[in-house]
Write a protein that holds these residues in place. Sequence first.
Motif, PDB file in Angstrom:
ATOM      1  N   HIS B 114       0.793  -1.081   0.020  1.00  9.98           N
ATOM      2  CA  HIS B 114      -0.039   0.095   0.117  1.00  9.98           C
ATOM      3  C   HIS B 114       0.872   1.361   0.008  1.00  9.98           C
ATOM      4  O   HIS B 114       0.696   2.171  -0.530  1.00  9.98           O
ATOM      5  CB  HIS B 114      -0.871   0.049   1.294  1.00  9.98           C
ATOM      6  N   LYS B 115       1.937   1.148   0.822  1.00  9.55           N
ATOM      7  CA  LYS B 115       2.957   2.577   1.007  1.00  9.55           C
ATOM      8  C   LYS B 115       3.486   2.441  -0.409  1.00  9.55           C
ATOM      9  O   LYS B 115       3.795   3.778  -0.830  1.00  9.55           O
ATOM     10  CB  LYS B 115       3.783   2.269   2.232  1.00  9.55           C
ATOM     11  N   MET B 116       4.027   1.596  -0.938  1.00 10.27           N
ATOM     12  CA  MET B 116       4.456   1.683  -2.320  1.00 10.27           C
ATOM     13  C   MET B 116       3.465   2.259  -3.558  1.00 10.27           C
ATOM     14  O   MET B 116       4.104   3.151  -4.304  1.00 10.27           O
ATOM     15  CB  MET B 116       5.166   0.524  -3.076  1.00 10.27           C
ATOM     16  N   HIS B 117       2.342   1.774  -3.516  1.00  7.65           N
ATOM     17  CA  HIS B 117       1.285   2.215  -4.287  1.00  7.65           C
ATOM     18  C   HIS B 117       1.091   3.926  -4.149  1.00  7.65           C
ATOM     19  O   HIS B 117       1.387   4.667  -5.001  1.00  7.65           O
ATOM     20  CB  HIS B 117      -0.192   1.674  -4.101  1.00  7.65           C
ATOM     21  N   ALA B 118       1.322   4.292  -2.686  1.00  2.00           N
ATOM     22  CA  ALA B 118       1.099   5.531  -2.481  1.00  2.00           C
ATOM     23  C   ALA B 118       2.462   6.542  -2.792  1.00  2.00           C
ATOM     24  O   ALA B 118       2.232   7.494  -3.159  1.00  2.00           O
ATOM     25  CB  ALA B 118       0.706   5.749  -1.051  1.00  2.00           C
ATOM     26  N   PHE B 119       3.578   5.852  -2.300  1.00  2.00           N
ATOM     27  CA  PHE B 119       4.702   6.830  -2.146  1.00  2.00           C
ATOM     28  C   PHE B 119       5.789   6.795  -3.412  1.00  2.00           C
ATOM     29  O   PHE B 119       6.703   7.526  -3.306  1.00  2.00           O
ATOM     30  CB  PHE B 119       5.531   6.533  -0.962  1.00  2.00           C
ATOM     31  N   VAL B 120       5.577   6.049  -4.508  1.00  2.00           N
ATOM     32  CA  VAL B 120       6.412   5.887  -5.567  1.00  2.00           C
ATOM     33  C   VAL B 120       6.193   7.516  -6.238  1.00  2.00           C
ATOM     34  O   VAL B 120       5.059   8.031  -6.339  1.00  2.00           O
ATOM     35  CB  VAL B 120       6.010   4.852  -6.551  1.00  2.00           C
ATOM     36  N   PHE B 151      -0.579  -2.962 -10.314  1.00  4.08           N
ATOM     37  CA  PHE B 151      -1.264  -1.687  -9.991  1.00  4.08           C
ATOM     38  C   PHE B 151      -1.027  -0.699 -10.925  1.00  4.08           C
ATOM     39  O   PHE B 151      -1.498   0.144 -11.445  1.00  4.08           O
ATOM     40  CB  PHE B 151      -1.129  -1.543  -8.528  1.00  4.08           C
ATOM     41  N   PHE B 152       0.460  -0.390 -10.888  1.00  5.35           N
ATOM     42  CA  PHE B 152       0.976   0.739 -11.766  1.00  5.35           C
ATOM     43  C   PHE B 152       0.644   0.360 -13.278  1.00  5.35           C
ATOM     44  O   PHE B 152       0.413   1.459 -14.028  1.00  5.35           O
ATOM     45  CB  PHE B 152       2.513   0.887 -11.620  1.00  5.35           C
ATOM     46  N   GLU B 219       1.797   7.361   9.502  1.00 11.88           N
ATOM     47  CA  GLU B 219       1.309   6.877   8.336  1.00 11.88           C
ATOM     48  C   GLU B 219       2.209   7.132   7.284  1.00 11.88           C
ATOM     49  O   GLU B 219       2.254   6.413   6.438  1.00 11.88           O
ATOM     50  CB  GLU B 219      -0.174   7.801   7.858  1.00 11.88           C
ATOM     51  N   MET B 220       3.231   7.892   7.692  1.00  8.20           N
ATOM     52  CA  MET B 220       4.185   8.356   6.501  1.00  8.20           C
ATOM     53  C   MET B 220       5.447   8.273   7.143  1.00  8.20           C
ATOM     54  O   MET B 220       6.227   9.286   7.599  1.00  8.20           O
ATOM     55  CB  MET B 220       4.321   9.383   5.997  1.00  8.20           C
TER      56      MET B 220
END
Lengths: 416, 471
Positions: B114-120, B151-152, B219-220
């Motif tokens: 989830h964090k990778m989806h968000a933070f890339v 996802f990407f 969260e971050m």
Amino acid sequence: MSAKAILEKLAVLADAAKYDASCASSGTVKRDSTGTKGISSTEGMGICHSYAPDGRCISLLKILLTNFCIYDCRFCINRASSNVERARFTPHEVVTLTLDFYKRNYIEGLFLSSGIIRSEDYTMEQLVEVARILREEHRFQGYIHLKTIAGADPGLIALAGLYADRLSTNVELPTEAGLQSFAPEKKPDTIRKTMASVRVGADDAIEAAKSRLIGKAKPPRFAPAGQSTQMIVGADAARDDDILKSATNLYSGYQLRRVYYSAYSPIPDASSDLPPVRPPLMREHRLYQADWLLRFYGFERAEIMESARGGMLDLTIDPKLAWALTRREAFPVDINRAPRELLLRVPGLGTRAVDRIVAARRLGKLRLGDLAKLTASVKKLLPFIVTPDWRPGKLTDSADLRARFAPPAEQLALAL
Amino acid sequence: MLAEPRDFAAWRSAARGLLADGVAPEDVSWRGSEEGASLFGDAAVAVPAPAVSLPRELLEIAERVICHRDAEVPARLYRIIWRAARDRHLLARTTDADVDWLRGADKAIRRDVHKMHAFVRFRRLGEEAGRESFAAWFEPTHRIVRLTAPFFQRRFYGMDWAIVTPDARAIWRNEQLVYGSGGTKDEVPDSDVVEDQWRTYYGAIFNPARVKIDAMRAEMPKKYWKNLPEAQDIAPLLAGAGARVERMREMAVSAANPRTEKWRTRVPEELALTEDVTSLAELAKAVGRCTRCPLYCNATQGVAGEGPERARIMLVGEQPGDQEDLQGRPFVGPAGQLLDEALEEAGLDRTRLFLTNAVKHFKFEPRGKRRLHQNPTSAEIDICRWWLDKERAFVQPELIVTLGGSALRGVTGKSASIKSMRGSVHELEGGARLIATIHPSFLLRLPDRTRAAEERKAFVADLIRARKLAA
């Protein structure tokens, strides 16, 4: 004004949008760009792409189309009489910004609001136009949240619902009196009528989907992520009870997905009768907890308010614990036997923990040690539960139970 | 023996073989050499393993958990599937130590995904033949490139992109997704043209009056900050927050913006609940603004009657329901539909009737996602009679049909039972005649089918009588 660089406008119009609590991008339908020349997707659950130092997530590009406004709501930074710097984006500028940010994976989509310029209808048309360009000219599949302008033509609301994932109409203040004194141009009945037209639009879309003939194309969806609203907490004299009363009415009447509670935050150049600086963040937090109890834990508003004093929730302990302390006769609850509804009322057990307990106890009796794997803090549960190896005895009824949970007074101050 | 350190397909086929051969978990070493040389020889992997039945959910979790960086993972996973093959309820045993570990590891992976989806953060490389290309450098906690690439792909189908991590890379080019070996940060551009805009946005959307740095960190986490362009602004924003709040406090009320008056084009409309309403249309507007009793506070809108100015028959119901309240029209909900059917059966044309209610606002009790109808009190009916009388004065119907007890009170001002009034015609002051019948919602509430059919027949009969009386 139009010569103002994008960067300056962005600074002004994002700053003006920071008081809106919602940034959610969840609850919509799955869509993606597979097989297209375009970009963007939504996967149903929201993604927070960043977090600001105020602890709030950044999921959407949250901006105003303009912060010029003909209304003069005293709690609002953009009110007509405010001396704030003004700016205005063109729809195309917003579209470009959204796409540029999206391609770099900064955002899930757009949350567009606006000050009211010329008229409610004109403003709403402009908002809808941005969404239209994104969806129709760029095949944008990402999340779009549009603010509806209360009093805009229902036809425009219907159009907005076709493009947007979510629509929201802010009630701002929970009582008639509050609105009348702080936002003379805003009429509660106009706000409610706009919310009603969003709900009717959604109901009609569901009806159309149900009655379509087999083989026919799917009818367009209407704001699949539903509608939401925001109430400002602490700007006027409304009590928590008034706020929750208003929220329950809104949930039941207009099928709102969420009510956002936003602690009144100081604005520069504020009106003199507004409270000074510190936003009541704990009060906001307690209201969210109470709202959760209403929606997911089977509590009625009246029950939550049983432990309240003067219509205000207890700030030191959470509302569920406060309720349990006034209803000790309901405890202790047998973890292995109690129905789900009762487990949900045990302080310290959330919906997920309750689901896990119900699933796990089918396969054998749960002991205290097992609970540690199913929930975060067993310590909090102790006075309220019974397991084969634990009985709270007199603890449940002990006079100092509240003191066990209430944090020492100095911890109450929130870091600012 | 696993070709890539975290190759699920290889692990699965090896694990299946072992499982089919009945090799106990304690007899397997999954470590091998650091380079992943095979312990069992290639033959063990090449032979197609016979199917062993495992819960689908377990395989889905295993496919994620195999990406975990912990070196013990393949062995632990094997132990779990070994046990699961013998105990089909294993996954439900949430208090079991292995299951608890599995859930924990899975949660860590899903969070990382989830964090990778968000933070890339993509940076633009250029554009060729209308197709833009981007690249990103990311350092996930676990080896999750394969888990996140789809996802990407779904999200950024129409552009070319590459995500480089220390362990592996995913490249989407010309609608093909390929994986490659890990890389370094300097393979990706160190800035992007819109980064200034993004950082401007980040700074502006932050509210300095509500700093909650712990909530942000939860969260971050800091470990991600170094690859987030906006994170370099966190410290300066925090440092300046106090001063910004202080400035707000000092900027006390200034003189109102002189443009205020120019922009304010309209004065709020005066509420005219007046006697000088001269038409039904004006009356409807005035009903919409009614505040004669507190019911207006929660209802959406006052619902006025609807129908021709000189209708011969006036139908009076109790109050708007949920749908009437939302749509602002009388008799459009379930009871309204039933009424429509009954009217048709009785040979009455709805468009030639005047339909209204004794009370103009919806009275309800919120219950979760629904609003439960509440009967209006006599006092509320009496207050609202003011509007009903005005409607009667405009329409001047020959016949009034009251539907239910509230309507009867609204018209007559008295609480009489429908039973005693039904079946006969009553003369009203001012010349109109009245017949009383039940409210159609009464029919909706009858559980007994035969009784409901009888009551419905009687209701239609009342309507037929009304038609004949006004003929």
